[in-house]
Design a protein around this motif. Structure first.
Motif, PDB file in Angstrom:
ATOM      1  N   MET A  68      -3.641  -5.382 -16.671  1.00 13.00           N
ATOM      2  CA  MET A  68      -3.959  -4.815 -15.354  1.00 13.00           C
ATOM      3  C   MET A  68      -2.662  -4.549 -14.598  1.00 13.00           C
ATOM      4  N   LYS A  69      -2.619  -3.401 -13.904  1.00 14.55           N
ATOM      5  CA  LYS A  69      -1.438  -3.035 -13.133  1.00 14.55           C
ATOM      6  C   LYS A  69      -1.833  -2.578 -11.727  1.00 14.55           C
ATOM      7  N   ILE A  70      -0.925  -2.802 -10.794  1.00 13.87           N
ATOM      8  CA  ILE A  70      -1.103  -2.282  -9.436  1.00 13.87           C
ATOM      9  C   ILE A  70      -0.762  -0.795  -9.446  1.00 13.87           C
ATOM     10  N   VAL A  71      -1.664   0.002  -8.897  1.00  8.74           N
ATOM     11  CA  VAL A  71      -1.452   1.457  -8.915  1.00  8.74           C
ATOM     12  C   VAL A  71      -1.274   2.055  -7.525  1.00  8.74           C
ATOM     13  N   GLY A  72      -1.573   1.309  -6.477  1.00  8.78           N
ATOM     14  CA  GLY A  72      -1.416   1.867  -5.142  1.00  8.78           C
ATOM     15  C   GLY A  72      -1.848   0.903  -4.067  1.00  8.78           C
ATOM     16  N   TYR A  73      -1.682   1.337  -2.832  1.00  8.81           N
ATOM     17  CA  TYR A  73      -2.039   0.499  -1.688  1.00  8.81           C
ATOM     18  C   TYR A  73      -2.225   1.382  -0.464  1.00  8.81           C
ATOM     19  N   GLU A  74      -2.882   0.835   0.547  1.00 12.24           N
ATOM     20  CA  GLU A  74      -2.987   1.484   1.852  1.00 12.24           C
ATOM     21  C   GLU A  74      -2.954   0.415   2.936  1.00 12.24           C
ATOM     22  N   THR A  75      -2.397   0.765   4.085  1.00 12.65           N
ATOM     23  CA  THR A  75      -2.456  -0.100   5.264  1.00 12.65           C
ATOM     24  C   THR A  75      -3.262   0.583   6.342  1.00 12.65           C
ATOM     25  N   PHE A  76      -3.919  -0.229   7.171  1.00 13.54           N
ATOM     26  CA  PHE A  76      -4.808   0.288   8.211  1.00 13.54           C
ATOM     27  C   PHE A  76      -4.559  -0.478   9.505  1.00 13.54           C
ATOM     28  N   LEU A  77      -4.137   0.216  10.549  1.00 11.12           N
ATOM     29  CA  LEU A  77      -4.014  -0.386  11.875  1.00 11.12           C
ATOM     30  C   LEU A  77      -5.352  -0.240  12.585  1.00 11.12           C
ATOM     31  N   VAL A  78      -5.998  -1.372  12.867  1.00  5.40           N
ATOM     32  CA  VAL A  78      -7.344  -1.336  13.430  1.00  5.40           C
ATOM     33  C   VAL A  78      -7.414  -2.201  14.686  1.00  5.40           C
ATOM     34  N   ALA A  79      -8.271  -1.790  15.609  1.00  5.08           N
ATOM     35  CA  ALA A  79      -8.470  -2.542  16.846  1.00  5.08           C
ATOM     36  C   ALA A  79      -9.080  -3.913  16.533  1.00  5.08           C
ATOM     37  N   PRO A  80      -8.796  -4.932  17.363  1.00  4.66           N
ATOM     38  CA  PRO A  80      -8.027  -4.812  18.603  1.00  4.66           C
ATOM     39  C   PRO A  80      -6.517  -4.872  18.435  1.00  4.66           C
TER      40      PRO A  80
END
Length: 381
Positions: free
Chosen positions: A1-13
């Motif tokens: 298994m390999k890491i293929v990507g990522y995302e970050t999310f700025l969410v309230a509050p």
């Protein structure tokens, strides 16, 4: 298994979520955040992920060591928090890969439910008592309060009596069946603790949290030896090395934050260190659902756990945002002030990605408030 990507999310509050994806379709979630400095942590996560994309996500300890130490410059709030969120997500992936909760991978549960506390608020004593009693009526057996806003370095008689009366009103109304924790956000000086804590001792607080800022951790022994009240600290300490000298000062409660202090891997080590000094652990958690879920995994596997903070009712978000980001909010159902052991794989929650993406379309820009003394000078928040 390999890491293929990522995302970050700025969410309230005021939170940031991280999703790490693998080539086997397993994704893990973490919460890398410094409140008021989310964008800086977002950049640090991006730098760390340059190393991780293409790597095996199951080699958590190897990745922790490299990310914590491989950049030459180490530690601090931003880098440790970026690492913390990544570490949470990797443990989530590992638990899902093996089909078990993270606490099973940490040696298995040592308890079946975890005691929680909630916050009580009120602009005056009557309002504080009303709010606390409502929380107790809902099932909580412990509440925490901010005892005061900005304080001068040496509080006057009026300030001291006002703070004592606030706690006295709450104790009188609640009786001895409710535990009361007192948070000072580092607003006291060492000298002020010697004035105030004797006034609070007859009211038997569960603990006094962060009486002084981390810069004065060297003075904690003077504070612990001057009072019978258990002293708690640690939300602004970011590693076992930060805790090393503090644990020898006589504190009763260590409060590492799993989204600041290196994640599941490091908080687990901090808890083990604390046990050797007869110090209990009460993880700091005024954050979102991923931080709480990760904290609970530690709680269920930690013998010297005391009580868990959570952000519902903390009154900075304007609602129950913590639950809004979950597919099944029932995982955080509190019964008699406790939460039952989660049995789902990984961190034990399912993040509602659709809601997260909708929230992230309007990213927050939350900043810590700046308090001022009456003379206009800066005051500790």
């Amino acid at each position: 298994m390999k890491i293929v990507g990522y995302e970050t999310f700025l969410v309230a509050p005021r939170w940031q979520f991280l999703r790490i994806d693998t080539d086997e379709g397993i994704s893990g979630w973490g919460e890398p955040i410094v409140e008021g400095r989310a964008e800086a942590v977002q950049g640090a996560v991006a730098a760390c992920m340059e190393y991780l994309v293409g790597a095996d996500p199951l080699r958590i300890e190897e990745h922790w060591q490299v990310l914590a130490k491989g950049g030459f410059y180490r530690g601090g709030a931003v880098l440790s928090s970026a690492l913390a969120g990544i570490d949470q997500a990797l443990w989530d992936i590992k638990g899902r890969h093996h089909g078990v909760p993270v606490h099973e991978l940490l040696g298995g549960p040592v308890r079946e439910r975890v005691r929680m506390y909630t916050w009580a608020h009120g602009v005056d004593n009557a309002a504080l008592v009303d709010d606390a009693q409502a929380k107790v009526a809902s099932g909580f057996t412990a509440v925490k309060i901010n005892v005061s806003e900005a304080l001068p370095p040496i509080p006057g008689a009026a300030d001291l009596r006002r703070m004592a009366s606030r706690v006295e009103a709450l104790r009188s109304a609640s009786g001895d069946g409710v535990d009361i924790a007192l948070d000072f956000h580092g607003r006291l000086s060492t000298a002020a603790t010697r004035q105030l804590l004797p006034l609070l001792e007859p009211l038997l607080p569960l603990f006094v949290e962060e009486p002084v800022t981390p810069e004065y951790s060297r003075d904690l022994r003077r504070i612990t030896e001057s009072t019978s009240i258990p002293i708690a600290t640690g939300e602004r300490l970011f590693s076992r090395w930060d805790f090393r000298d503090v644990l020898t000062t006589g504190i009763a409660v260590a409060q590492p934050d799993i989204s600041h202090a290196g994640g599941v891997s490091e908080v687990r080590r901090i808890a083990a260190m604390a046990e050797a000094y007869d110090v209990n652990v009460a993880p700091h958690c005024p954050l979102g659902p991923i931080t709480l879920a990760a904290s609970l995994q530690i709680d269920f596997a930690t013998p010297n756990f005391l009580i868990q903070e959570q952000s519902l009712g903390i009154e900075y978000g304007g609602g129950n945002e913590l639950l809004d980001y979950l597919v099944d909010p029932g995982v955080f159902t509190f019964t008699d002030g406790h939460v039952e052991r989660p049995t789902g794989p990984g961190l034990g929650i399912e993040v509602n990605e659709e809601v997260v993406r909708e929230a992230a379309a309007n990213p927050h820009r939350w900043r810590s408030p700046i308090l001022r003394h009456e003379d206009g000078s800066f005051a500790e928040w």
